[in-house]
Write an enzyme that holds these catalytic residues in place. Structure first.
Site, PDB file in Angstrom:
ATOM      1  N   ASN A  10       1.001  -1.203  -0.173  1.00 29.54           N
ATOM      2  CA  ASN A  10      -0.075  -0.371   0.437  1.00 29.54           C
ATOM      3  C   ASN A  10       0.800   1.668   0.011  1.00 29.54           C
ATOM      4  O   ASN A  10       1.488   1.500   1.082  1.00 29.54           O
ATOM      5  CB  ASN A  10      -0.779   0.205   0.903  1.00 29.54           C
ATOM      6  N   LYS A  12       0.406   4.885  -0.461  1.00 26.41           N
ATOM      7  CA  LYS A  12      -0.699   5.513   0.331  1.00 26.41           C
ATOM      8  C   LYS A  12      -0.052   6.703  -0.649  1.00 26.41           C
ATOM      9  O   LYS A  12       0.241   7.029  -1.534  1.00 26.41           O
ATOM     10  CB  LYS A  12      -0.064   5.274   1.369  1.00 26.41           C
ATOM     11  N   HIS A  95     -10.328   0.659   4.421  1.00 30.84           N
ATOM     12  CA  HIS A  95      -8.323   1.423   5.695  1.00 30.84           C
ATOM     13  C   HIS A  95      -9.202   2.346   5.718  1.00 30.84           C
ATOM     14  O   HIS A  95      -9.978   2.927   6.108  1.00 30.84           O
ATOM     15  CB  HIS A  95      -7.289   1.942   4.067  1.00 30.84           C
ATOM     16  N   GLU A  97      -7.616   4.254   7.215  1.00 26.96           N
ATOM     17  CA  GLU A  97      -6.577   6.223   7.120  1.00 26.96           C
ATOM     18  C   GLU A  97      -8.059   6.567   6.741  1.00 26.96           C
ATOM     19  O   GLU A  97      -7.963   7.521   6.435  1.00 26.96           O
ATOM     20  CB  GLU A  97      -5.821   6.304   6.372  1.00 26.96           C
ATOM     21  N   GLU A 167      -6.088  -5.058   9.829  1.00 21.41           N
ATOM     22  CA  GLU A 167      -5.250  -4.228   9.615  1.00 21.41           C
ATOM     23  C   GLU A 167      -4.849  -3.590  11.977  1.00 21.41           C
ATOM     24  O   GLU A 167      -6.112  -2.669  11.367  1.00 21.41           O
ATOM     25  CB  GLU A 167      -5.091  -3.384   9.425  1.00 21.41           C
ATOM     26  N   GLY A 173       1.729   1.686  10.935  1.00 23.23           N
ATOM     27  CA  GLY A 173       2.857   2.985  10.577  1.00 23.23           C
ATOM     28  C   GLY A 173       3.759   3.173  12.109  1.00 23.23           C
ATOM     29  O   GLY A 173       4.425   4.470  12.252  1.00 23.23           O
ATOM     30  N   SER A 213       3.012  -2.994  10.516  1.00 19.43           N
ATOM     31  CA  SER A 213       4.371  -2.602  10.318  1.00 19.43           C
ATOM     32  C   SER A 213       4.598  -3.827  10.149  1.00 19.43           C
ATOM     33  O   SER A 213       5.657  -5.041  10.606  1.00 19.43           O
ATOM     34  CB  SER A 213       4.473  -2.467  12.177  1.00 19.43           C
TER      35      SER A 213
HETATM   36  C1  PEP Z   1      -0.955  -0.163   6.380  1.00 17.45           C
HETATM   37  O1  PEP Z   1      -1.923   1.019   6.216  1.00 17.45           O
HETATM   38  O2  PEP Z   1      -1.427  -0.667   5.470  1.00 17.45           O
HETATM   39  C2  PEP Z   1      -0.178  -0.606   6.629  1.00 17.45           C
HETATM   40  C3  PEP Z   1       0.037  -1.833   7.611  1.00 17.45           C
HETATM   41  O3  PEP Z   1       0.803   0.568   7.147  1.00 17.45           O
HETATM   42  P1  PEP Z   1       2.372  -0.018   7.939  1.00 17.45           P
HETATM   43  O4  PEP Z   1       3.374  -1.304   7.104  1.00 17.45           O
HETATM   44  O5  PEP Z   1       3.541   1.026   7.605  1.00 17.45           O
HETATM   45  O6  PEP Z   1       2.275  -1.046   8.965  1.00 17.45           O
END
Ligand code: PEP
Length: 248
Positions: A10, A12, A95, A97, A167, A173, A213
């Site tokens: 992703n 972003k 997601h 976000e 998630e 993040g 992460s």
């Molecule tokens: C995400 O936003 O889908 C995600 C998993 O981000 P990160 O791997 O940076 O935690």
């Protein structure tokens, strides 16, 4: 039933079109693996150059967002048929976000899931709890509610083609990963919920990713769990580490 692993990046809001093409070139040899679905979910403006850049490779292209109408007076928006025509295969929906920053609720997310399937796109449907819900111990109930709403009116055949990404928001993040056991517990709970809402065959077919992460160091342990069929990767999808996750 053996489910095919799916590792999706992703990106972003991180790469200009020329930077996106450069990243495709950097990752090209690192992500070669015919046993895995490798997906780059990229910003809308990067879709056309990225589709071109990955031609002839094993990489599929995904999008990060779209609007539920096919066409019309919706200034600034992009439709599912437009994404399909541009060469997109997967679409991230729900997601955290988009839920938290852009106010998307489960009614809109459900409409997006149905529209994506109608347009021939495969949704990567995200769910997950906040730190407060994790601490309160009510995360399972929350995720059950999200998925039940988001899949309202979606058929068993469609769910067999669906990817669900668990998630936990507290792990996105932040550098804090759910332990492999915590991730497995929720991914299994999601599969059991699909069996309850649909049937066992559908539950065995749906692919469930962990996201939060995930990186080159922790991917193998997470991906070894029986109900974790892949990963949705943010930060680590923008660098060479992504190749190590694909091949973990
Ligand atoms: C995400 O936003 O889908 C995600 C998993 O981000 P990160 O791997 O940076 O935690």
């Amino acid at each position: 039933m053996a489910r095919r692993r799916i590792i999706a990046g992703n990106w972003k809001m991180n790469k200009t079109p020329s930077e996106a093409v450069a990243l495709c070139a950097e990752l090209k040899d690192l992500v070669k693996n015919d046993a895995v679905d490798v997906v780059y979910c990229v910003p809308a403006i990067d879709i056309v150059p990225v589709v071109e850049a990955v031609k002839g490779t094993n990489v599929l292209v995904g999008a990060e967002n779209f609007y539920i109408e096919d066409k019309g007076a919706f200034t600034g928006e992009i439709s599912a048929p437009m994404l399909k025509d541009a060469g997109v295969t997967y679409i991230i929906i729900g997601h955290s976000e988009r839920r938290d920053i852009f106010g998307e609720n489960d009614i809109l997310i459900n409409a997006k899931v149905k529209k994506a399937f109608a347009a021939g796109l495969k949704p990567i449907l995200c769910c997950g709890e906040s730190l407060a819900l994790r601490k309160a111990g009510t995360y399972a109930e929350w995720i059950r509610r999200q998925i039940t709403w988001d899949l309202d009116g979606v058929s068993a055949d469609q769910v067999k083609d669906l990817v669900i990404a668990y998630e936990p928001i507290w792990a996105i993040g932040t550098g804090e990963t759910a332990t492999a056991d915590q991730a497995q517990e929720v991914c299994k709970m999601i599969r059991d919920l699909i069996a309850e809402l649909y049937d066992q065959t559908t539950a065995e077919a749906v692919r469930i990713q962990y996201g939060g992460s995930m990186n080159a160091g922790n991917a193998a342990e997470l991906l070894a769990k029986p109900d974790i069929d892949g990963g949705l990767i943010g930060g680590a999808s923008l660098k060479a580490d992504f190749g190590q996750i694909v091949n973990a």
